[in-house]
Design a protein around this motif. Structure first.
Motif, PDB file in Angstrom:
ATOM      1  N   PHE A  22       0.086  87.999  -7.596  1.00 41.01           N
ATOM      2  CA  PHE A  22       0.390  86.863  -7.337  1.00 41.01           C
ATOM      3  C   PHE A  22       2.024  86.704  -7.184  1.00 41.01           C
ATOM      4  O   PHE A  22       2.859  86.912  -7.825  1.00 41.01           O
ATOM      5  N   VAL A  23       2.339  86.066  -5.736  1.00 42.56           N
ATOM      6  CA  VAL A  23       3.697  85.963  -5.678  1.00 42.56           C
ATOM      7  C   VAL A  23       4.101  84.676  -5.283  1.00 42.56           C
ATOM      8  O   VAL A  23       5.139  84.219  -4.790  1.00 42.56           O
ATOM      9  N   GLY A  24       3.203  83.611  -5.598  1.00 43.61           N
ATOM     10  CA  GLY A  24       3.506  82.215  -5.419  1.00 43.61           C
ATOM     11  C   GLY A  24       2.210  81.384  -4.542  1.00 43.61           C
ATOM     12  O   GLY A  24       1.587  82.217  -4.358  1.00 43.61           O
ATOM     13  N   PRO A  25       2.320  80.271  -4.714  1.00 46.11           N
ATOM     14  CA  PRO A  25       1.054  79.667  -4.092  1.00 46.11           C
ATOM     15  C   PRO A  25       1.044  79.892  -2.754  1.00 46.11           C
ATOM     16  O   PRO A  25       0.024  79.638  -2.115  1.00 46.11           O
ATOM     17  N   GLU A  26       2.266  79.990  -2.092  1.00 46.45           N
ATOM     18  CA  GLU A  26       2.046  80.155  -0.306  1.00 46.45           C
ATOM     19  C   GLU A  26       2.394  81.773   0.108  1.00 46.45           C
ATOM     20  O   GLU A  26       2.351  81.661   1.072  1.00 46.45           O
ATOM     21  N   GLY A  27       2.337  82.467  -1.007  1.00 46.57           N
ATOM     22  CA  GLY A  27       2.431  83.835  -0.637  1.00 46.57           C
ATOM     23  C   GLY A  27       0.842  84.519  -0.222  1.00 46.57           C
ATOM     24  O   GLY A  27       0.033  84.606  -1.318  1.00 46.57           O
ATOM     25  N   ILE A  28       0.872  84.774   0.957  1.00 45.60           N
ATOM     26  CA  ILE A  28      -0.691  85.461   1.452  1.00 45.60           C
ATOM     27  C   ILE A  28      -0.160  86.779   1.865  1.00 45.60           C
ATOM     28  O   ILE A  28       0.879  86.861   2.604  1.00 45.60           O
ATOM     29  N   GLY A  29      -0.657  87.933   1.566  1.00 45.21           N
ATOM     30  CA  GLY A  29      -0.632  89.219   1.995  1.00 45.21           C
ATOM     31  C   GLY A  29      -0.976  89.407   3.585  1.00 45.21           C
ATOM     32  O   GLY A  29      -1.310  88.529   4.251  1.00 45.21           O
ATOM     33  N   ALA A  30      -0.613  90.512   3.946  1.00 46.35           N
ATOM     34  CA  ALA A  30      -0.991  91.009   5.553  1.00 46.35           C
ATOM     35  C   ALA A  30      -2.481  90.843   5.546  1.00 46.35           C
ATOM     36  O   ALA A  30      -3.137  91.260   4.945  1.00 46.35           O
ATOM     37  N   PRO A  31      -2.877  90.407   7.068  1.00 46.43           N
ATOM     38  CA  PRO A  31      -4.196  90.430   7.354  1.00 46.43           C
ATOM     39  C   PRO A  31      -4.857  91.640   7.309  1.00 46.43           C
ATOM     40  O   PRO A  31      -4.232  92.736   7.543  1.00 46.43           O
ATOM     41  N   ILE A  52     -13.353  79.881   3.862  1.00 43.71           N
ATOM     42  CA  ILE A  52     -12.680  80.893   3.080  1.00 43.71           C
ATOM     43  C   ILE A  52     -12.291  80.193   1.749  1.00 43.71           C
ATOM     44  O   ILE A  52     -11.928  78.937   1.710  1.00 43.71           O
ATOM     45  N   PHE A  53     -12.526  81.114   0.763  1.00 45.48           N
ATOM     46  CA  PHE A  53     -11.920  80.698  -0.621  1.00 45.48           C
ATOM     47  C   PHE A  53     -10.977  81.513  -1.557  1.00 45.48           C
ATOM     48  O   PHE A  53     -10.821  82.679  -0.782  1.00 45.48           O
ATOM     49  N   THR A  54     -10.615  81.001  -2.372  1.00 45.71           N
ATOM     50  CA  THR A  54      -9.737  81.724  -3.168  1.00 45.71           C
ATOM     51  C   THR A  54      -9.843  81.378  -4.927  1.00 45.71           C
ATOM     52  O   THR A  54     -10.399  80.227  -4.848  1.00 45.71           O
ATOM     53  N   ALA A  55      -9.653  82.200  -5.795  1.00 43.90           N
ATOM     54  CA  ALA A  55      -9.832  81.923  -7.008  1.00 43.90           C
ATOM     55  C   ALA A  55      -8.553  81.425  -7.757  1.00 43.90           C
ATOM     56  O   ALA A  55      -8.308  81.403  -8.684  1.00 43.90           O
ATOM     57  N   ARG A  56      -7.394  81.360  -6.821  1.00 43.41           N
ATOM     58  CA  ARG A  56      -6.295  80.901  -7.174  1.00 43.41           C
ATOM     59  C   ARG A  56      -6.190  79.452  -7.881  1.00 43.41           C
ATOM     60  O   ARG A  56      -7.300  78.729  -7.214  1.00 43.41           O
TER      61      ARG A  56
END
Length: 67
Positions: A22-31, A52-56
């Protein structure tokens, strides 16, 4: 009569995008290209809705990311 299509759920972190912690709520890795292409194919076929879902998790005091 409402006609519902079947849907497929795809996890964001580690499935649709790389995840290295986790790098922050808007941090998303490369596709992840293979999965992105699979989702695009499902949408092009028109047989499925893709969700699309997430466990965040976040708190109510955080700024909403939904725009």
């Amino acid at each position: 009569m409402i006609k519902l299509r079947p849907w497929i759920a795809v996890d964001l972190d580690g499935t649709l995008a790389d995840y290295d912690g986790f790098v922050g709520p808007e941090g998303i890795g490369a596709p992840i290209p293979a999965m992105v292409n699979r989702v695009k194919n499902w949408l092009t076929e028109g047989k499925y809705d893709v969700k699309i879902f997430t466990a965040r998790a976040g708190s109510a005091s955080q700024k909403s990311l939904i725009r």
